[in-house]
Scaffold this motif. Structure first.
Motif, PDB file in Angstrom:
ATOM      1  N   TYR A  71     -16.466   0.420 -28.924  1.00  9.93           N
ATOM      2  CA  TYR A  71     -17.054   0.202 -28.319  1.00  9.93           C
ATOM      3  C   TYR A  71     -16.694   1.654 -27.173  1.00  9.93           C
ATOM      4  CZ  TYR A  71     -16.182  -4.693 -29.469  1.00  9.93           C
ATOM      5  OH  TYR A  71     -16.094  -5.160 -30.370  1.00  9.93           O
ATOM      6  N   THR A  72     -17.904   1.714 -26.144  1.00  6.00           N
ATOM      7  CA  THR A  72     -17.962   3.534 -25.259  1.00  6.00           C
ATOM      8  C   THR A  72     -16.982   3.192 -24.367  1.00  6.00           C
ATOM      9  OG1 THR A  72     -19.865   3.814 -27.092  1.00  6.00           O
ATOM     10  CG2 THR A  72     -18.703   4.897 -25.189  1.00  6.00           C
ATOM     11  N   LEU A  73     -16.129   4.309 -23.644  1.00  3.02           N
ATOM     12  CA  LEU A  73     -15.841   4.127 -22.333  1.00  3.02           C
ATOM     13  C   LEU A  73     -17.063   4.590 -21.714  1.00  3.02           C
ATOM     14  CD1 LEU A  73     -13.373   3.339 -20.388  1.00  3.02           C
ATOM     15  CD2 LEU A  73     -12.843   5.643 -21.598  1.00  3.02           C
ATOM     16  N   THR A  74     -17.521   3.910 -20.836  1.00  3.42           N
ATOM     17  CA  THR A  74     -18.552   4.886 -20.702  1.00  3.42           C
ATOM     18  C   THR A  74     -19.032   5.176 -18.914  1.00  3.42           C
ATOM     19  OG1 THR A  74     -19.782   2.503 -20.172  1.00  3.42           O
ATOM     20  CG2 THR A  74     -20.745   3.588 -21.865  1.00  3.42           C
ATOM     21  N   SER A  75     -18.092   4.287 -18.353  1.00  8.31           N
ATOM     22  CA  SER A  75     -17.508   5.526 -17.334  1.00  8.31           C
ATOM     23  C   SER A  75     -16.096   5.701 -16.669  1.00  8.31           C
ATOM     24  CB  SER A  75     -18.179   5.277 -15.626  1.00  8.31           C
ATOM     25  OG  SER A  75     -17.807   3.588 -15.678  1.00  8.31           O
ATOM     26  N   HIS A  76     -15.647   6.176 -15.706  1.00  9.61           N
ATOM     27  CA  HIS A  76     -13.879   5.479 -15.234  1.00  9.61           C
ATOM     28  C   HIS A  76     -13.144   6.320 -14.620  1.00  9.61           C
ATOM     29  CE1 HIS A  76     -12.754   9.175 -18.513  1.00  9.61           C
ATOM     30  NE2 HIS A  76     -13.926   8.885 -18.710  1.00  9.61           N
ATOM     31  N   GLN A  77     -12.000   5.997 -13.302  1.00  7.37           N
ATOM     32  CA  GLN A  77     -11.900   6.856 -12.534  1.00  7.37           C
ATOM     33  C   GLN A  77     -10.827   6.069 -12.685  1.00  7.37           C
ATOM     34  OE1 GLN A  77     -14.973   8.027  -9.138  1.00  7.37           O
ATOM     35  NE2 GLN A  77     -14.722   5.717  -8.563  1.00  7.37           N
ATOM     36  N   TYR A  78      -9.836   7.202 -11.704  1.00 10.66           N
ATOM     37  CA  TYR A  78      -8.617   6.332 -11.446  1.00 10.66           C
ATOM     38  C   TYR A  78      -8.296   7.094 -10.132  1.00 10.66           C
ATOM     39  CZ  TYR A  78      -5.929  10.476 -12.748  1.00 10.66           C
ATOM     40  OH  TYR A  78      -4.842  11.597 -13.023  1.00 10.66           O
ATOM     41  N   GLY A  79      -7.528   6.231  -9.265  1.00  6.97           N
ATOM     42  CA  GLY A  79      -6.306   7.571  -8.176  1.00  6.97           C
ATOM     43  C   GLY A  79      -5.729   6.199  -7.660  1.00  6.97           C
ATOM     44  N   LYS A  80      -5.422   6.459  -6.088  1.00  5.93           N
ATOM     45  CA  LYS A  80      -4.726   5.619  -5.098  1.00  5.93           C
ATOM     46  C   LYS A  80      -5.235   5.179  -4.075  1.00  5.93           C
ATOM     47  CE  LYS A  80       0.268   5.596  -5.350  1.00  5.93           C
ATOM     48  NZ  LYS A  80       0.588   4.725  -6.455  1.00  5.93           N
ATOM     49  N   ARG A 134       0.767  -1.003   0.268  1.00  3.99           N
ATOM     50  CA  ARG A 134       0.301   0.150  -0.442  1.00  3.99           C
ATOM     51  C   ARG A 134       0.937   1.500  -0.508  1.00  3.99           C
ATOM     52  NH1 ARG A 134      -4.519   0.049   4.779  1.00  3.99           N
ATOM     53  NH2 ARG A 134      -2.655  -0.028   6.617  1.00  3.99           N
ATOM     54  N   PRO A 135       0.171   2.477  -0.578  1.00  2.00           N
ATOM     55  CA  PRO A 135      -0.704   2.341  -1.509  1.00  2.00           C
ATOM     56  C   PRO A 135      -0.687   1.856  -2.240  1.00  2.00           C
ATOM     57  CG  PRO A 135       0.455   4.482  -1.459  1.00  2.00           C
ATOM     58  CD  PRO A 135       1.425   3.949  -0.380  1.00  2.00           C
ATOM     59  N   TYR A 136      -2.200   2.442  -3.450  1.00  3.85           N
ATOM     60  CA  TYR A 136      -1.466   1.510  -4.557  1.00  3.85           C
ATOM     61  C   TYR A 136      -2.748   1.941  -6.047  1.00  3.85           C
ATOM     62  CZ  TYR A 136      -5.925  -0.700  -2.398  1.00  3.85           C
ATOM     63  OH  TYR A 136      -6.905  -1.308  -2.225  1.00  3.85           O
ATOM     64  N   GLY A 137      -2.156   2.385  -6.770  1.00 10.90           N
ATOM     65  CA  GLY A 137      -3.167   2.754  -7.909  1.00 10.90           C
ATOM     66  C   GLY A 137      -4.407   2.092  -8.130  1.00 10.90           C
ATOM     67  N   LEU A 138      -5.493   2.727  -8.748  1.00 10.80           N
ATOM     68  CA  LEU A 138      -7.220   1.985  -8.553  1.00 10.80           C
ATOM     69  C   LEU A 138      -7.731   2.446  -9.538  1.00 10.80           C
ATOM     70  CD1 LEU A 138      -8.471  -0.525  -7.387  1.00 10.80           C
ATOM     71  CD2 LEU A 138      -9.840   1.543  -5.790  1.00 10.80           C
ATOM     72  N   ILE A 139      -7.712   2.172 -10.895  1.00 13.96           N
ATOM     73  CA  ILE A 139      -8.294   2.605 -12.261  1.00 13.96           C
ATOM     74  C   ILE A 139      -9.028   1.551 -12.342  1.00 13.96           C
ATOM     75  CG2 ILE A 139      -7.532   2.100 -14.250  1.00 13.96           C
ATOM     76  CD1 ILE A 139      -5.419   3.646 -12.631  1.00 13.96           C
ATOM     77  N   GLU A 140      -9.970   2.031 -12.666  1.00 17.80           N
ATOM     78  CA  GLU A 140     -11.654   1.319 -13.617  1.00 17.80           C
ATOM     79  C   GLU A 140     -12.567   2.034 -14.504  1.00 17.80           C
ATOM     80  OE1 GLU A 140     -14.514   1.892  -9.761  1.00 17.80           O
ATOM     81  OE2 GLU A 140     -12.955   3.142  -8.295  1.00 17.80           O
ATOM     82  N   ALA A 141     -12.681   1.439 -15.458  1.00 22.62           N
ATOM     83  CA  ALA A 141     -12.948   1.819 -16.128  1.00 22.62           C
ATOM     84  C   ALA A 141     -14.109   0.133 -16.690  1.00 22.62           C
ATOM     85  CB  ALA A 141     -12.345   1.584 -17.441  1.00 22.62           C
TER      86      ALA A 141
END
Lengths: 286, 286, 286, 286
Positions: free
Chosen positions: C3-12, B275-282
């Motif tokens: 295709y479509t990127l309908t939602s996304h976010q990223y962080g630590k 920790r910490p770690y990046g966190l990527i969402e899509a």
């Protein structure tokens, strides 16, 4: 105070070291969690706070990482021996060192039918472990290497009985001639001599554990452990002793007779319970 | 009180059901952790404590176990649909039901070169997941089936860059043209239509995830996720959307330049940080 | 791909920040696990791998630590707002930021009857949580602050019934007029306005949760949650809504009638089971 | 096989027993996780699968629960002794029994300024532990009681130095005259005689541990452990020895000099790291 410091050791726990071998396009990976522990003339650090004989755990960490390069070309056992010997041989106040390694397994992925050069997925939950203990300096030095397997979760859906046990006023368990037998084996073993190949020896142990668990018709987890121990000693002549700790992970047949259903449960649907669990231990020695 | 109960549901979480198929000497095993959740006309249970419309979670548990026999002959998806539909169709106050299943994978052991009939070892850490949602009664009923994979831990030792990113006064990260890329993919997807074979569809999704991660030269985990999403939609035409959550499990190159050593660390020895770690969402949608 | 990127976010995720306040000999401690998540114009990072609009998660980490000094003098909520606003206000491609904080509680130790100046023990298992969401720039910006409590494990040994529930063919649960009620409350709430004092508001919420659980004669966990929600809304007028998730941690009366004993078990000895567990959810809104 | 079963034991692990005392409207709660382990003449269970001398772990479980009523009126130590002696005294093949108890602490809640009669919240993360070992029958029987504390997480924000340590070519650690010292103490101790009051003795041990950690100006965690051990032996004359295992939970000062900021970090903002960690062990004997 007039008390006695009757035992003591210190070290760095859980250095998570990933080593990539990239000498060819087909990379290799080794994933080690390394714990170092030192014994020696550190009484002053405890009694007066004098650190002059203490190699900081931070330095142990640095060394563990550098040695993963410098002595990482052979087996995990070679690495452990090199690291433990370094501490004892090169640092005067250190009289004994223990290096514990937990190996996380990675499985090379297959893409379109071909093994990929540099991508793996983690495979668990079981871990291989290696323990090296170096005691003493010079001529008197002893080096012991031990192996282990941790959390080998294994289940057989038949070929297990449990009956004719001792009873008393608190007994409610029913006898069974057919049950699920499931456990998560933790085993450690010591070598009296160096085997020709550490990895071959490990594979032979694992095969003996799994094969015995599968093929022995079990009358109790105790009996299974004894036979596993014997099979391991048969399989690897350099091993002198093996210790086994195995929870009995209970799978209870779900009782359908209580419901308004014509379904029968003939050894088919089980509740896998978490706690409590049986815990069986045995050490088998040559 | 004059407040409003704006949403509510209840159910039984984590029924750990092990189903053995023993119709032939070669047994099969299915290991399911099943969670049920009910929506419906339960306001009185909250507002006045009147339980007359509440099917107890204990009953849901019993049903989940009996259905593992009664409707356990097909796929996990079939089981989930049968169980969810039962609650909605057969219990008047229940208007909607969700069944979440986490599948633990067991690998048949090989003894002396032959697959054993009734013994397996657990294989993880990844899990397959299935989610079934049934809403409404009779003609208006909708049934949605979703799939997922949880904790697919995957690593590539090269073929990953990260550079030319936005900088500000808090930037210290160095650019890299070659790094380890590692993550633990959690993915869930929804089906617009029923695929010909649920297990074939799952295998195709997993192959697309693993194959894309391995073969795409990555400029960022974000880019990798987008391409994984696209590859999954390409592979299984019945999937309409996939959501991915992926930690960037940092592997930091250990800096050898600080030590009195001639060892170099050319992308070989890494500290795997927690920790910490990046966190990527899509989420990628057709 | 089309295709479509309908939602996304990223962080630590899970920056573990310990802040010591040492302006006087009596130190204070704040222990925060901080997760940042960014939304905005990052499509190119996904679609082409172009990172020019991506503030690396490493930079987010650095900022979270520096802000713990620069904006750490007030409440945790102040810190979260300052950090989230920084990302949105100062980094052009970022349109929205979310900061989640989990607070670990430390209790000042008492030595010889006096509170110690600079030593604490961890107190858990419960955590306070704070969530800040900032969306939009300039005049259109909205800032939302939410609070929460996680894993408040609470048990009452009487004052809980469960009976007159719906039955069907799978029902085996017996009715009870007196049982243990135990849960681990996870609650989150949103504020429609800023309360006079964030810490006072939190204390009022916790007191309402604990007090209602203790004093309400419970006919079901559902009813308890509804009354908890109402009591929280009564206690803190700035809160507009509260969501509660609560496992029913089953404590089963151990059946002594099966043994050769004259002991009776009149609500005295229970098996605290792990899984499965009921799971009850409710949202109560003003 | 001609190997030897050199050691063995078996039992039931982690019976989670909650005992309610309801003789008056003000209830009391005791939350015990009890593990039993038997030693004795069980070789046949291992060697031949003959269970006739094996008291099943299920029966041990039943007994542990019934004894929580029958012998639950005194201290946890009384309960452990009664349970362990029962197995050895009443079951012929059992020659020795060990009972390990982990105590979960519950804190009575306060509602409107008054302690509530029958509601508590869990308080952790620390646990009290009790170990009872009974060996032998009749005149030769020995009974040993041990105490312990597990996971006492404690931190001091100043009053800790670390310098003048041994260095070598792998040393990079900087000396410090002021650091955070944090650990999670696991301690176990044995009694040479029965103290007047087990609970008073435990409270005295905990006070000695916490008080010494707080007030000793530490030159190393080693020194702190030695002084804790001595303070415990001073505080409870019946204790003959105490073993301490303590991770050094590193808190790294976050380096602000790398950023475009005028903020200074004078011992105020730390990164609490997870792994690796130092691990210090000591046994202090009277």
């Amino acid at each position: 105070m007039t008390y006695t410091l009757t035992s003591h050791q210190y070290g760095k726990a859980e250095n998570h070291i990933v080593r990539i071998y990239r000498d060819s396009p087909r990379h290799e990976i080794r994933d080690l969690t390394v714990t170092t522990a030192m014994r020696g003339a550190f009484e002053d650090a405890y009694l007066t706070g004098d650190q002059s004989k203490v190699l900081p755990t931070d330095t142990q960490k640095n060394t563990a990482f550098v040695y993963a390069k410098q002595h990482g070309g052979g087996t995990v056992e070679d690495y452990g021996v090199a690291l433990a010997k370094h501490f004892v041989d090169d640092v005067e106040p250190i009289h004994g060192a223990r290096v514990d390694v937990v190996v996380d397994d990675w499985e090379r992925v297959v893409v379109d039918g071909e093994e990929h050069d540099h991508t793996w997925v983690r495979r668990g939950p079981e871990n291989r472990t290696v323990t090296v203990t170096v005691d003493g300096k010079g001529e008197e030095q002893t080096v012991h290497v031990g192996g282990g397997i941790r959390n080998l979760v294994i289940l057989k859906s038949t070929g297990s009985e449990f009956h004719d046990f001792l009873t008393d006023g608190f007994t409610t368990l029913e006898e069974t001639k057919d049950r699920i037998l499931a456990t998560a084996i933790d085993a450690t073993w010591g070598f009296a001599a160096t085997p020709p190949d550490w990895d071959v020896a490990y594979a032979a142990v694992r095969a003996a554990v799994v094969g015995t668990f599968a093929t022995l018709h079990s009358l109790a987890l105790q009996q299974t452990l004894w036979h596993i121990g014997g099979a391991v000693l048969d399989a690897v002549p350099e091993i002198e002793s093996i210790s086994l700790v195995a929870p009995n992970k209970h799978h209870f047949l779900y009782d359908f007779s209580r419901y308004d259903t014509d379904q029968e449960n003939a050894g088919e649907v089980f509740h896998a319970d978490d706690r409590p669990y049986g815990l069986i231990e045995a050490t088998v020695t040559r």
